[in-house]
Scaffold this motif. Structure first.
Motif, PDB file in Angstrom:
ATOM      1  N   VAL A 220       4.786  -4.842  23.622  1.00 14.41           N
ATOM      2  CA  VAL A 220       5.623  -3.867  22.947  1.00 14.41           C
ATOM      3  C   VAL A 220       5.222  -2.474  23.412  1.00 14.41           C
ATOM      4  N   ALA A 221       6.192  -1.581  23.542  1.00 20.45           N
ATOM      5  CA  ALA A 221       5.893  -0.177  23.823  1.00 20.45           C
ATOM      6  C   ALA A 221       6.202   0.618  22.568  1.00 20.45           C
ATOM      7  N   ARG A 222       5.188   1.281  22.030  1.00 15.51           N
ATOM      8  CA  ARG A 222       5.386   2.131  20.852  1.00 15.51           C
ATOM      9  C   ARG A 222       5.815   3.500  21.343  1.00 15.51           C
ATOM     10  N   LEU A 223       7.019   3.906  20.980  1.00 13.59           N
ATOM     11  CA  LEU A 223       7.657   5.020  21.678  1.00 13.59           C
ATOM     12  C   LEU A 223       7.414   6.377  21.045  1.00 13.59           C
ATOM     13  N   ALA A 224       6.987   6.401  19.788  1.00 10.25           N
ATOM     14  CA  ALA A 224       6.731   7.668  19.105  1.00 10.25           C
ATOM     15  C   ALA A 224       5.836   7.358  17.910  1.00 10.25           C
ATOM     16  N   PRO A 225       5.075   8.338  17.427  1.00  9.32           N
ATOM     17  CA  PRO A 225       4.227   8.085  16.255  1.00  9.32           C
ATOM     18  C   PRO A 225       5.071   7.609  15.074  1.00  9.32           C
ATOM     19  N   SER A 226       4.493   6.767  14.250  1.00  7.99           N
ATOM     20  CA  SER A 226       5.243   6.263  13.096  1.00  7.99           C
ATOM     21  C   SER A 226       5.414   7.367  12.056  1.00  7.99           C
ATOM     22  N   GLN A 227       6.450   7.202  11.239  1.00  6.88           N
ATOM     23  CA  GLN A 227       6.733   8.182  10.180  1.00  6.88           C
ATOM     24  C   GLN A 227       6.901   7.456   8.849  1.00  6.88           C
ATOM     25  N   PRO A 228       6.537   8.147   7.745  1.00  9.50           N
ATOM     26  CA  PRO A 228       6.663   7.512   6.430  1.00  9.50           C
ATOM     27  C   PRO A 228       8.124   7.293   6.034  1.00  9.50           C
ATOM     28  N   VAL A 229       8.363   6.200   5.310  1.00  6.43           N
ATOM     29  CA  VAL A 229       9.727   5.877   4.894  1.00  6.43           C
ATOM     30  C   VAL A 229       9.849   5.940   3.367  1.00  6.43           C
ATOM     31  N   PHE A 230       9.426   4.904   2.683  1.00  3.31           N
ATOM     32  CA  PHE A 230       9.583   4.865   1.214  1.00  3.31           C
ATOM     33  C   PHE A 230       8.199   4.894   0.546  1.00  3.31           C
ATOM     34  N   THR A 231       8.088   5.636  -0.540  1.00  9.07           N
ATOM     35  CA  THR A 231       6.838   5.650  -1.312  1.00  9.07           C
ATOM     36  C   THR A 231       7.116   5.178  -2.736  1.00  9.07           C
ATOM     37  N   PHE A 232       6.236   4.352  -3.256  1.00  7.27           N
ATOM     38  CA  PHE A 232       6.296   3.930  -4.655  1.00  7.27           C
ATOM     39  C   PHE A 232       4.968   4.267  -5.313  1.00  7.27           C
ATOM     40  N   THR A 233       5.045   4.768  -6.537  1.00  5.84           N
ATOM     41  CA  THR A 233       3.850   5.153  -7.285  1.00  5.84           C
ATOM     42  C   THR A 233       3.833   4.377  -8.602  1.00  5.84           C
ATOM     43  N   HIS A 234       2.648   3.937  -9.016  1.00  4.34           N
ATOM     44  CA  HIS A 234       2.526   3.181 -10.268  1.00  4.34           C
ATOM     45  C   HIS A 234       1.386   3.732 -11.095  1.00  4.34           C
ATOM     46  N   PRO A 235       1.543   3.825 -12.434  1.00  8.19           N
ATOM     47  CA  PRO A 235       2.794   3.536 -13.154  1.00  8.19           C
ATOM     48  C   PRO A 235       3.794   4.666 -12.949  1.00  8.19           C
ATOM     49  N   GLU A 236       5.032   4.380 -13.257  1.00  9.21           N
ATOM     50  CA  GLU A 236       6.130   5.328 -13.069  1.00  9.21           C
ATOM     51  C   GLU A 236       6.921   5.390 -14.375  1.00  9.21           C
ATOM     52  N   TYR A 237       6.803   6.525 -15.088  1.00  9.33           N
ATOM     53  CA  TYR A 237       7.440   6.610 -16.406  1.00  9.33           C
ATOM     54  C   TYR A 237       8.718   7.447 -16.412  1.00  9.33           C
ATOM     55  N   SER A 238       9.163   7.893 -15.239  1.00  9.09           N
ATOM     56  CA  SER A 238      10.366   8.724 -15.191  1.00  9.09           C
ATOM     57  C   SER A 238      11.558   7.992 -15.801  1.00  9.09           C
ATOM     58  N   THR A 239      12.423   8.726 -16.476  1.00  9.41           N
ATOM     59  CA  THR A 239      13.574   8.082 -17.127  1.00  9.41           C
ATOM     60  C   THR A 239      14.651   7.707 -16.110  1.00  9.41           C
ATOM     61  N   THR A 240      14.689   8.438 -14.978  1.00 11.91           N
ATOM     62  CA  THR A 240      15.706   8.128 -13.969  1.00 11.91           C
ATOM     63  C   THR A 240      15.122   7.209 -12.893  1.00 11.91           C
ATOM     64  N   LYS A 241      14.059   6.529 -13.284  1.00 14.58           N
ATOM     65  CA  LYS A 241      13.376   5.620 -12.369  1.00 14.58           C
ATOM     66  C   LYS A 241      14.361   4.676 -11.673  1.00 14.58           C
ATOM     67  N   ASP A 242      14.124   4.493 -10.401  1.00 17.32           N
ATOM     68  CA  ASP A 242      15.076   3.730  -9.606  1.00 17.32           C
ATOM     69  C   ASP A 242      14.334   3.270  -8.359  1.00 17.32           C
ATOM     70  N   ASN A 243      14.400   1.978  -8.086  1.00 15.50           N
ATOM     71  CA  ASN A 243      13.687   1.481  -6.904  1.00 15.50           C
ATOM     72  C   ASN A 243      14.552   1.475  -5.646  1.00 15.50           C
ATOM     73  N   GLN A 244      15.757   2.022  -5.747  1.00 14.59           N
ATOM     74  CA  GLN A 244      16.547   2.176  -4.548  1.00 14.59           C
ATOM     75  C   GLN A 244      16.030   3.404  -3.792  1.00 14.59           C
ATOM     76  N   ARG A 245      16.119   3.355  -2.491  1.00 15.91           N
ATOM     77  CA  ARG A 245      15.618   4.451  -1.680  1.00 15.91           C
ATOM     78  C   ARG A 245      16.548   4.664  -0.482  1.00 15.91           C
ATOM     79  N   TYR A 246      16.560   5.896   0.013  1.00 14.16           N
ATOM     80  CA  TYR A 246      17.294   6.211   1.240  1.00 14.16           C
ATOM     81  C   TYR A 246      16.470   7.209   2.023  1.00 14.16           C
ATOM     82  N   LYS A 247      16.265   6.934   3.292  1.00 11.67           N
ATOM     83  CA  LYS A 247      15.489   7.846   4.116  1.00 11.67           C
ATOM     84  C   LYS A 247      16.139   8.007   5.480  1.00 11.67           C
ATOM     85  N   LYS A 248      16.231   9.264   5.888  1.00 14.78           N
ATOM     86  CA  LYS A 248      16.721   9.580   7.235  1.00 14.78           C
ATOM     87  C   LYS A 248      15.543  10.106   8.039  1.00 14.78           C
ATOM     88  N   LEU A 249      15.334   9.564   9.227  1.00 11.72           N
ATOM     89  CA  LEU A 249      14.190   9.973  10.044  1.00 11.72           C
ATOM     90  C   LEU A 249      14.649  10.386  11.433  1.00 11.72           C
TER      91      LEU A 249
END
Lengths: 646, 646
Positions: free
Chosen positions: A515-544
């Protein structure tokens, strides 16, 4: 005679070949070169002066009949070298037609001999379409033979041609473009591979890196690429040495080519002393000093670490990710993962730190910490927790919650065996619906997949969070997924071989090697626990946006390698993201997100990628796409091909 | 009330719609606008102030229940206008999530009402990936409803962004790029189409042309795009008029939008006089003058020529090419083609010229010309030959060679009926193996396909050449094929719907209509008859470079339209190449070579195409590929998908 013995190396890179001129006497040619220490020859099969247009119809002038060598000799020791004069993209129509006739005759002859491979000459002109059309026709009906397209390893360093859309235009200075055009025309055929001509000067390291994601089978080193050491012997520059070692590590065979350019006294080689026992009596091969140097490089390589040797069979092998919520793990799986000492040491460190933070020395003997292991499996985290308690002198009450009834059996006997009955309570239940008798100070889990959240750790810990105290901590505290674009012809072809959409829209767990790794990796989705936010949502969208280093040249992106990094507690982390990976941990191979159509990215053009984590009532899935340099279809819409069940 | 009646026009472009504001009272809204002369409304389905994140869960504020209109009213007269505030690619996560919820709610509601279409708001930002992902998810499970993505018809004329690889980057000035990105992400879904917003200024004609290869369903004309004529009434610029006419010709519906900007006295419209009979009594619609102008444009269009009307059913309909050597034509096919008077007049002119060239007036009564019609069918070329003889006063002896035994029957009765027994000899034989009793002065054939040589005229005439005198002539003397790159979403989707490789590697005969011709056509292969060269070979290879006009902007190439032009004799030609096509000839539709993956070509980047004509022992086939701006797989290798049998 192989270059040497190396523990674990069963690949063809042990064998070294030699390129020869046309010789009508194949048996003599073979015995001379085998006697000289080479394992195979790369030799023309047909008289190079032959031109169909100049001949009456008759027998093509092949080098001997099929009977001059045994079938085994032909197939094990001869790579057919297709006439190098052929030029299927010449402006000269007669040359073009002669070339097509001869190419087809020679390949047919090589197939008849059951050769393992033929070396195709480098495309000559500014265009290679007719050559590729003819090779592609041949590939449609070929037996098992490989076709090695000969490509010089060259790329101009000054990128005057940046983003040039004319891959074979006059300004052509990157031979990878030629290869890329040729193989795209031949639709990534798995029997079309590469023989690289290693020249005396090498292009940039980034540009070289691309080839390790391609199907390179051989590297041809010319004698004039060698330097001369203090004693007059051939040697290679540091960069060349590094490259050759990398070839060995990627099962790429070396072929020595050219005439001797080092004037050596016969039989005086010191380096070669070990290898010449049997052959000193016969005439020494004129390229022996070069072979000896290649063997020397092979032999001085570091041995493969034991873990690497164990994992050899997994290299570039696609595995479907686990469905840990829907399926129960098997004993063998527990067995494997429990051996990952490094991982549990990190957990123990994290738990110790949390215990020390929560319980002062004064309270140590009076206060009992309630620790719940959610997803306890056969108990390794229970053990790590108790060891942390012992190490810190804190009192612990442990609940071991596990949904797999088979693992529960093992847990019970472990607790009995270790005498933990008073400390550990075993709960046979899915953490998402357990009605806990009390709340926990510390929640410990190991629910992470190769991509962090891909085994639904977020959804499971959301369920477990109910019985965590308001000031309680989760170990891990957070985790982040990462991706990076990769070239990986092997995986692309493996996915494609299924001939369906589903496999192109599935993420795989795979030990990435070729495999050729073409560029340094970048972060995508982060989850933190516990999570007490009222608008808590495990859906994520990331543009890189990835920037491919400019000196790489153009690259082909077959997909994305994915990793995770988890913060267990404060500064104690655990992960497989290459730049921060926890050493000597083997529980996770990377994940691989394929692209249905590989995307060519030219220098200076960013690669834009979108990833979604989508959640439905019964499943969680990813969708992904590229929008730059050109848009591709959104992969895995609605999780139609790949999903993880809740 | 349709815009008017037009012979042959059965398409939706007769109907004109109007865009409205949100109105809770749908029945009132509908009756007002239908009463005003419009055929349908494009109306919001939901209160535009609604935001899910600001509301308690409850009933979404739709415009009335499904019962307020009849199912037929909903489906025939209402296009749902999705809330225009939605922005799925906003940086504001709450807005993004609200947008996704509302989009899905509204589409679900529109599906429940069985609306024919919904209008999706224009993508707002520099990115549209999340919007496309959501629409793509919806498309996977949609009933028959169309989704019209609203796209403003705009493109900056100064191409400062040439070749920009960032289709939605800050420099975005070509709305076609937005559409292209969106539909690539949605994988060319056939239910995703376009509603163009026609603005007061129009981009270049070349750039407009692209849209006629796309699935544009509606064009929305804003009142402020209208000019004012001498009497104060709305009218459109010449360029706008031409565009609207082109929309009508491509079944694109007009929708009037905006508030009246022309201050007209009520009821004084002259243009509208014919249309207001029933409605003068009720209040006149405030946009009536605009509707009347649109109707006026519709009505003043030239009627479709009869031949066009006959061929309406063939527009953009893929037909497999004939296998004229392997199969025998049916009577119906002969019947159709024999009606092409223009073609036979050209043949007669060519034969006359050849007769006059070969036989002087002095020899006219003494010398008899031997003319052989090879592939005589049911006799139209025999008749043309005899008429040429009569017209020129030359004596003729005709052999009519035909391999189809069914056509031979007709030929015999024709000869008997016309009393040609002494002049015409009928030969029931394949010309390639006929043993002719004498040699011919003139060989006449009509073996050409849409792409010239694609029905194997070269191979047939090679066979017939044996019985042509050394100084004899072939009519046709030569023929050349042509191709040009085209955008044609409709054909791409039709080919794709077969879900296999074979259909993407087949050339089709098709009356191209909804197509954008992206560059002038270029010659491909030429064949000349007779051909006595010793290295004669009917294999061909051609590399072509097309320059897309710079002001077109980026284009998507779905494949290539193919044509032919034949020189029958000297200056008498016959052909379908658009720039030189013989008028009023209908025997040939163009041929279409598809591409498996459409190729995006950016301004300034040439499009390089390769075509091969390959010959085997039993078949002839084409292979084709693109190598620039990027290489694609070679199509139809070894004729695996499409070939013509010998």
């Amino acid at each position: 005679m192989p270059l040497g013995e190396r523990l674990g190396d069963k690949t063809d890179s042990r064998y070294c070949g030699v390129e020869t001129e046309f010789n009508d006497d194949m048996p003599q040619l073979l015995s001379c070169n085998m006697g000289g220490g080479f394992d195979f020859v790369v030799s023309p099969l047909m008289d190079p002066t032959y031109r169909p247009s100049l001949m009456e119809a008759g027998i093509p002038p092949f080098a001997g009949s099929d009977l001059v060598l045994s079938p085994l000799q032909w197939s094990s020791h001869v790579v057919g070298k297709i006439s190098s004069w052929i030029d299927l993209d010449s402006e000269d129509e007669i040359l073009r037609k002669d070339s097509e006739i001869v190419l087809k005759q020679e390949i047919a002859w090589a197939s008849h001999l059951s050769l393992q491979a033929c070396l195709l000459p480098t495309p000559k002109g500014v265009s290679c379409a007719n050559y590729a059309r003819c090779v592609n026709q041949i590939l449609q009906n070929l037996n098992n033979m490989q076709l090695w397209l000969r490509i010089p390893l060259e790329k101009a360093d000054d990128d005057s041609l940046n983003g040039n859309c004319d891959p074979l235009g006059k300004g052509q200075v990157d031979s990878w473009e030629t290869w890329n055009c040729f193989r795209l025309l031949c639709e990534h055929h798995s029997q079309l591979s590469i023989a690289l001509d290693v020249l005396s000067s090498l292009p940039s390291t980034n540009s070289l890196g691309r080839w390790f994601g391609e199907s390179v089978r051989a590297a041809i080193i010319h004698t004039n690429s060698f330097l001369t050491n203090a004693r007059g012997y051939p040697c290679l520059s540091k960069r060349h040495q590094k490259l050759i070692i990398a070839f060995f590590n990627h099962s790429i065979q070396i072929v020595v080519s050219g005439t001797p350019v080092h004037n050596l006294p016969m039989g005086s080689s010191e380096l070669a002393a070990n290898h010449t026992d049997n052959f000193d009596s016969v005439q020494r091969h004129s390229l022996r000093a070069y072979l000896d140097y290649v063997a020397y490089l092979y032999q001085k390589m570091d041995p493969l670490p034991e873990q690497e040797r164990l994992e050899l069979g997994y290299r570039d092998f696609l595995q479907s990710p686990l469905q840990p919520l829907m399926d129960n793990l098997e004993a063998q799986t527990y067995e494997t993962f429990e051996k990952d000492t490094v991982k549990y040491i990190q957990y123990q460190r994290a738990i110790s730190k949390a215990l020390l933070d929560r319980i002062s020395d004064e309270e140590a003997s009076s206060k009992t910490t309630v620790l719940m292991v959610v997803g306890a499996g056969r108990g390794p985290l229970v053990r790590a927790s108790l060891q942390a308690a012992e190490e810190t002198g804190r009192k612990l009450k442990v609940y071991a919650v596990e949904k797999n009834p088979n693992a529960i059996v093992t847990l019970h006997s472990l607790v009995k065996l270790e005498g933990w009955e008073n400390i550990v309570t075993i709960v046979s239940c899915d953490m998402r619906c357990w009605d806990a008798p009390e709340k926990a100070d510390i929640l410990v889990s190991e629910l992470l997949g190769s991509f962090g959240d891909n085994e639904l750790s977020p959804e499971c810990l959301d369920g477990a969070q109910r019985f965590l105290k308001q000031d309680g901590v989760s170990i891990p505290t957070s985790y982040t997924s990462f991706i990076q674009p990769v070239t990986t012809s092997k995986l692309y072809n493996d996915v494609k071989s299924h001939k369906d959409l589903v496999h192109f829209e599935t993420a795989y767990v795979v030990k990435l090697h070729r495999v050729a790794r073409l560029a340094p990796s970048q972060p995508v989705f982060t989850f933190t626990h516990p999570e007490y936010s009222t608008t808590k949502d495990n859906q994520r969208y990331k543009k890189l946006q990835f920037e491919i280093p400019h000196d790489s040249g153009s690259v082909l992106v077959h997909g994305f390698a994915g990793y995770f990094d988890a913060t267990l507690y404060k500064d104690v982390h655990l992960g497989i993201e290459p730049s921060t990976a926890t050493p000597n941990m083997f529980s996770w191979f990377p994940i691989y997100f394929p692209l249905r159509t590989p995307v060519c990215v030219r220098p200076g053009s960013p690669l834009e990628v979108h990833l979604w984590r989508c959640c439905g009532s019964t499943k969680v899935w990813y969708e992904w796409c590229v929008t730059n340099p050109s848009a591709c279809p959104i992969h895995n819409s609605n999780g139609r091909s790949y999903w993880v069940g809740l």
